[in-house]
Design a protein around this motif. Structure first.
Motif, PDB file in Angstrom:
ATOM      1  N   THR A  48      -0.804  -5.954   3.268  1.00  0.00           N
ATOM      2  CA  THR A  48      -0.020  -4.856   3.664  1.00  0.00           C
ATOM      3  C   THR A  48       1.029  -4.244   2.704  1.00  0.00           C
ATOM      4  O   THR A  48       1.810  -4.947   2.349  1.00  0.00           O
ATOM      5  N   PHE A  49       0.957  -2.968   2.611  1.00  0.00           N
ATOM      6  CA  PHE A  49       2.047  -2.251   1.722  1.00  0.00           C
ATOM      7  C   PHE A  49       2.454  -1.022   2.476  1.00  0.00           C
ATOM      8  O   PHE A  49       1.683  -0.428   3.278  1.00  0.00           O
ATOM      9  N   LEU A  50       3.716  -0.859   2.523  1.00  0.00           N
ATOM     10  CA  LEU A  50       4.320   0.400   3.149  1.00  0.00           C
ATOM     11  C   LEU A  50       4.563   1.546   2.086  1.00  0.00           C
ATOM     12  O   LEU A  50       5.065   1.179   1.033  1.00  0.00           O
ATOM     13  N   LEU A  51       4.300   2.573   2.973  1.00  0.00           N
ATOM     14  CA  LEU A  51       4.662   4.019   1.987  1.00  0.00           C
ATOM     15  C   LEU A  51       6.302   3.922   2.183  1.00  0.00           C
ATOM     16  O   LEU A  51       6.912   4.074   3.138  1.00  0.00           O
ATOM     17  N   ASN A  52       6.939   3.963   1.009  1.00  0.00           N
ATOM     18  CA  ASN A  52       8.419   4.093   0.959  1.00  0.00           C
ATOM     19  C   ASN A  52       8.868   4.481  -0.390  1.00  0.00           C
ATOM     20  O   ASN A  52       8.111   4.945  -1.478  1.00  0.00           O
ATOM     21  N   ASN A  53      10.011   4.555  -0.548  1.00  0.00           N
ATOM     22  CA  ASN A  53      10.625   4.893  -1.962  1.00  0.00           C
ATOM     23  C   ASN A  53      10.072   4.002  -3.100  1.00  0.00           C
ATOM     24  O   ASN A  53      10.104   4.458  -4.333  1.00  0.00           O
ATOM     25  N   ASN A  54       9.905   2.833  -2.890  1.00  0.00           N
ATOM     26  CA  ASN A  54       9.299   1.785  -3.856  1.00  0.00           C
ATOM     27  C   ASN A  54       8.026   1.897  -4.089  1.00  0.00           C
ATOM     28  O   ASN A  54       7.531   1.289  -5.240  1.00  0.00           O
ATOM     29  N   LEU A  55       7.304   2.393  -3.014  1.00  0.00           N
ATOM     30  CA  LEU A  55       5.717   2.633  -3.343  1.00  0.00           C
ATOM     31  C   LEU A  55       5.533   3.989  -3.025  1.00  0.00           C
ATOM     32  O   LEU A  55       5.298   4.355  -1.913  1.00  0.00           O
ATOM     33  N   PRO A  56       5.504   5.025  -4.037  1.00  0.00           N
ATOM     34  CA  PRO A  56       5.246   6.426  -3.662  1.00  0.00           C
ATOM     35  C   PRO A  56       3.864   6.693  -3.483  1.00  0.00           C
ATOM     36  O   PRO A  56       2.787   5.990  -3.462  1.00  0.00           O
ATOM     37  N   TRP A  57       3.558   7.891  -3.074  1.00  0.00           N
ATOM     38  CA  TRP A  57       2.136   8.386  -2.444  1.00  0.00           C
ATOM     39  C   TRP A  57       1.231   7.975  -3.534  1.00  0.00           C
ATOM     40  O   TRP A  57       0.080   7.772  -3.137  1.00  0.00           O
ATOM     41  N   ASP A  58       1.224   8.041  -4.954  1.00  0.00           N
ATOM     42  CA  ASP A  58       0.131   8.063  -5.817  1.00  0.00           C
ATOM     43  C   ASP A  58      -0.065   6.609  -6.175  1.00  0.00           C
ATOM     44  O   ASP A  58      -0.543   6.438  -7.255  1.00  0.00           O
ATOM     45  N   THR A  59       0.562   5.452  -5.656  1.00  0.00           N
ATOM     46  CA  THR A  59       0.464   4.176  -5.960  1.00  0.00           C
ATOM     47  C   THR A  59      -1.024   3.440  -6.007  1.00  0.00           C
ATOM     48  O   THR A  59      -1.694   3.956  -4.851  1.00  0.00           O
ATOM     49  N   SER A  60      -1.415   3.225  -7.108  1.00  0.00           N
ATOM     50  CA  SER A  60      -2.800   2.352  -7.215  1.00  0.00           C
ATOM     51  C   SER A  60      -2.527   1.008  -7.024  1.00  0.00           C
ATOM     52  O   SER A  60      -1.586   0.371  -7.628  1.00  0.00           O
ATOM     53  N   ILE A  61      -3.695   0.175  -6.851  1.00  0.00           N
ATOM     54  CA  ILE A  61      -3.734  -1.200  -7.049  1.00  0.00           C
ATOM     55  C   ILE A  61      -4.762  -1.940  -7.790  1.00  0.00           C
ATOM     56  O   ILE A  61      -6.025  -0.868  -7.713  1.00  0.00           O
ATOM     57  N   THR A  62      -4.893  -2.877  -8.280  1.00  0.00           N
ATOM     58  CA  THR A  62      -6.228  -3.446  -8.726  1.00  0.00           C
ATOM     59  C   THR A  62      -6.072  -4.988  -8.204  1.00  0.00           C
ATOM     60  O   THR A  62      -4.826  -5.586  -7.839  1.00  0.00           O
ATOM     61  N   LEU A  63      -7.267  -5.545  -8.081  1.00  0.00           N
ATOM     62  CA  LEU A  63      -7.265  -6.816  -7.736  1.00  0.00           C
ATOM     63  C   LEU A  63      -7.862  -7.865  -8.648  1.00  0.00           C
ATOM     64  O   LEU A  63      -8.823  -7.337  -9.407  1.00  0.00           O
ATOM     65  N   VAL A  70      -7.629   1.202  -7.033  1.00  0.00           N
ATOM     66  CA  VAL A  70      -7.814   1.821  -5.730  1.00  0.00           C
ATOM     67  C   VAL A  70      -6.560   2.468  -5.339  1.00  0.00           C
ATOM     68  O   VAL A  70      -5.303   1.719  -5.444  1.00  0.00           O
ATOM     69  N   ARG A  71      -6.584   3.659  -4.958  1.00  0.00           N
ATOM     70  CA  ARG A  71      -5.386   4.375  -4.458  1.00  0.00           C
ATOM     71  C   ARG A  71      -5.097   3.908  -3.096  1.00  0.00           C
ATOM     72  O   ARG A  71      -5.762   3.712  -2.325  1.00  0.00           O
ATOM     73  N   LEU A  72      -3.604   3.691  -2.802  1.00  0.00           N
ATOM     74  CA  LEU A  72      -3.287   2.994  -1.566  1.00  0.00           C
ATOM     75  C   LEU A  72      -3.064   4.063  -0.558  1.00  0.00           C
ATOM     76  O   LEU A  72      -3.500   3.754   0.477  1.00  0.00           O
ATOM     77  N   PHE A  73      -2.470   5.202  -1.011  1.00  0.00           N
ATOM     78  CA  PHE A  73      -2.095   6.433   0.047  1.00  0.00           C
ATOM     79  C   PHE A  73      -2.975   7.516  -0.108  1.00  0.00           C
ATOM     80  O   PHE A  73      -2.911   8.379   0.798  1.00  0.00           O
ATOM     81  N   SER A  74      -2.945   7.905  -1.425  1.00  0.00           N
ATOM     82  CA  SER A  74      -3.163   9.203  -1.630  1.00  0.00           C
ATOM     83  C   SER A  74      -4.806   9.564  -1.230  1.00  0.00           C
ATOM     84  O   SER A  74      -5.122  10.611  -1.427  1.00  0.00           O
ATOM     85  N   ASP A  75      -5.558   8.597  -0.944  1.00  0.00           N
ATOM     86  CA  ASP A  75      -6.829   8.838  -0.177  1.00  0.00           C
ATOM     87  C   ASP A  75      -6.714   9.579   1.157  1.00  0.00           C
ATOM     88  O   ASP A  75      -7.494  10.251   1.829  1.00  0.00           O
ATOM     89  N   VAL A  76      -5.659   9.625   1.732  1.00  0.00           N
ATOM     90  CA  VAL A  76      -5.194  10.200   2.977  1.00  0.00           C
ATOM     91  C   VAL A  76      -5.245  11.631   2.650  1.00  0.00           C
ATOM     92  O   VAL A  76      -4.552  12.058   1.909  1.00  0.00           O
ATOM     93  N   GLU A  77      -6.390  12.364   3.394  1.00  0.00           N
ATOM     94  CA  GLU A  77      -6.283  13.996   2.981  1.00  0.00           C
ATOM     95  C   GLU A  77      -5.229  14.536   3.714  1.00  0.00           C
ATOM     96  O   GLU A  77      -5.009  14.488   5.103  1.00  0.00           O
ATOM     97  N   LEU A  78      -4.370  15.227   2.690  1.00  0.00           N
ATOM     98  CA  LEU A  78      -3.234  16.059   3.474  1.00  0.00           C
ATOM     99  C   LEU A  78      -3.650  17.418   3.822  1.00  0.00           C
ATOM    100  O   LEU A  78      -3.632  18.406   3.119  1.00  0.00           O
TER     101      LEU A  78
END
Length: 111
Positions: A11-26, A41-49
């Motif tokens: 689990t990762f949390l949206l905060n100042n250390n992980l901004p909206w456009d954070t992506s991950i790879t595995l 893979v985008r963590l947060f930015s797939d949420v439609e604003l």
């Protein structure tokens, strides 16, 4: 971050250390050896604003001044988030912009 086998979640949390456009790879790791990386893979930015809905303006006079109360419904859909205000998301809000008749930005306010 290394997740021990056979665990397959983290689990990762949206905060100042992980901004909206954070992506991950595995990638699979065995000691110092690493397998190929996945595509990002985008963590947060797939949420439609989505834009707020049901915008209403109510006028009243307070202390001899015309006042406009602006209200709206949130339309963002996220599991655990409710539009009735019972749950909120840190770092998310609504930006209200005031424009004049010539489309000049007068003021911007984060709500």
């Amino acid at each position: 971050v290394i997740i021990p086998h056979p665990q397959n979640t983290t689990t990762f949390l949206l905060n100042n250390n992980l901004p909206w456009d954070t992506s991950i790879t595995l990638q699979t790791a065995a000691g110092d050896a690493l397998g190929p990386e996945t595509l990002p893979v985008r963590l947060f930015s797939d949420v439609e604003l989505t834009a707020p809905t049901n915008i209403t303006v109510t006028h009243t006079v307070e202390n001899d001044t015309l006042t406009a109360l602006v209200e709206w419904d949130h339309a963002v859909v996220i599991e655990g988030f409710t539009a009735d205000g019972q749950a909120s998301v840190d770092g998310m809000g609504t930006v209200v912009k005031l424009w004049d008749e010539e489309n000049n930005l007068l003021r911007s306010k984060n709500v």
